[in-house]
Write a protein that holds these residues in place. Structure first.
Motif, PDB file in Angstrom:
ATOM      1  N   VAL A   1      -2.081   2.766   5.988  1.00  0.00           N
ATOM      2  CA  VAL A   1      -1.151   2.513   4.876  1.00  0.00           C
ATOM      3  C   VAL A   1       0.276   2.473   5.408  1.00  0.00           C
ATOM      4  O   VAL A   1       1.031   1.546   5.109  1.00  0.00           O
TER       5      VAL A   1
ATOM      6  N   HIS B   1       0.340   4.170  -2.681  1.00  0.00           N
ATOM      7  CA  HIS B   1       0.126   5.571  -2.295  1.00  0.00           C
ATOM      8  C   HIS B   1       1.096   6.489  -3.040  1.00  0.00           C
ATOM      9  O   HIS B   1       0.685   7.513  -3.591  1.00  0.00           O
TER      10      HIS B   1
ATOM     11  N   MET C   1      -0.567  10.280   3.695  1.00  0.00           N
ATOM     12  CA  MET C   1      -0.615   8.828   3.842  1.00  0.00           C
ATOM     13  C   MET C   1      -1.227   8.529   5.208  1.00  0.00           C
ATOM     14  O   MET C   1      -0.710   8.983   6.225  1.00  0.00           O
ATOM     15  N   ASP C   2      -2.321   7.792   5.220  1.00  0.00           N
ATOM     16  CA  ASP C   2      -2.954   7.523   6.510  1.00  0.00           C
ATOM     17  C   ASP C   2      -2.209   6.418   7.258  1.00  0.00           C
ATOM     18  O   ASP C   2      -1.386   5.700   6.702  1.00  0.00           O
TER      19      ASP C   2
ATOM     20  N   SER D   1       0.072   6.820  -6.558  1.00  0.00           N
ATOM     21  CA  SER D   1      -1.126   7.659  -6.732  1.00  0.00           C
ATOM     22  C   SER D   1      -0.778   9.142  -6.628  1.00  0.00           C
ATOM     23  O   SER D   1      -1.389   9.969  -7.294  1.00  0.00           O
ATOM     24  N   ARG D   2       0.217   9.464  -5.813  1.00  0.00           N
ATOM     25  CA  ARG D   2       0.655  10.864  -5.697  1.00  0.00           C
ATOM     26  C   ARG D   2       1.376  11.306  -6.976  1.00  0.00           C
ATOM     27  O   ARG D   2       1.247  12.450  -7.397  1.00  0.00           O
TER      28      ARG D   2
ATOM     29  N   PRO E   1       0.798  -1.224   0.000  1.00  0.00           N
ATOM     30  CA  PRO E   1       0.000   0.000   0.000  1.00  0.00           C
ATOM     31  C   PRO E   1       0.835   1.281   0.000  1.00  0.00           C
ATOM     32  O   PRO E   1       0.389   2.300  -0.517  1.00  0.00           O
TER      33      PRO E   1
ATOM     34  N   ASP F   1      -8.637   6.413  -1.317  1.00  0.00           N
ATOM     35  CA  ASP F   1      -8.397   7.828  -1.048  1.00  0.00           C
ATOM     36  C   ASP F   1      -9.079   8.655  -2.133  1.00  0.00           C
ATOM     37  O   ASP F   1      -8.803   8.468  -3.314  1.00  0.00           O
TER      38      ASP F   1
ATOM     39  N   THR G   1      -7.198  10.118  -5.115  1.00  0.00           N
ATOM     40  CA  THR G   1      -6.673   9.287  -6.200  1.00  0.00           C
ATOM     41  C   THR G   1      -7.726   8.960  -7.246  1.00  0.00           C
ATOM     42  O   THR G   1      -7.424   8.317  -8.237  1.00  0.00           O
TER      43      THR G   1
END
Length: 172
Positions: A100, A33, A96-97, A36-37, A29, A121, A124
């Motif tokens: 993740v 992430h 980032m939570d 996705s950024r 993950p 998210d 994303t």
């Protein structure tokens, strides 16, 4: 002849590279992430995957794999991406939570259990990216401000009309 004690099979499997994947074989993950950024920033700049690939010496297919998290992004490539996309390296790790972050390769190697997949998210999602790009295409700042205010008002109104179970309460 000096010999080191033979490591147990548990130690050997802990050192064996999982290439950053989860025990299920899915991409980690954290890599998803970061990818996705990359996609978020590329899309906000209006760059195609092909143009980004050309700028850093990759094919668009490789960029696709990075954006999905299927391929991990090494430190030097992340540095190149930060320069081309005009953001600090830290940008790729922002927002980032904890769920993740807790599934980083280090934690997975320690035997951390996989958590249930977190809800995607919203940053994303294609819808979000298209909305933001469209918003910034509005040239008149006063119109853009009115749309911003309207959106905030609608969101607050929707939040105020939800009951304890998260479902909208019926109007009376």
């Amino acid at each position: 002849m000096n010999s080191l004690p033979h490591a147990s099979s548990v130690d050997e499997s802990a050192r064996r590279s999982s290439r950053g994947r989860m025990p299920s074989g899915k991409p980690n993950p954290v890599d998803v992430h970061v990818g996705s950024r990359v996609r978020l920033r590329r899309t906000l700049l209006g760059l195609s995957q092909e143009k980004l690939g050309e700028a850093i010496g990759l094919t668009f297919q490789q960029v696709q794999k990075y954006e999905r998290g299927a391929n991990r992004i090494g430190a030097s490539r992340l540095w190149d991406l930060s320069r081309v996309l005009d953001v600090p390296v830290s940008f790729f790790f922002e927002e980032m939570d904890d769920s993740v972050a807790s599934r980083s390769p280090r934690n997975v190697m320690r035997g951390a259990e996989e958590e249930a997949e977190a809800e995607a998210d919203p940053m994303t999602k294609r819808e979000t990216l298209e909305l933001v790009r469209s918003y910034y295409r509005i040239i008149d700042p006063s119109i853009r401000k009115r749309i911003y205010d309207l959106t905030k008002t609608l969101a607050q109104s929707a939040a105020g009309n939800e009951g304890r179970d998260g479902e909208p309460e019926p109007e009376q």
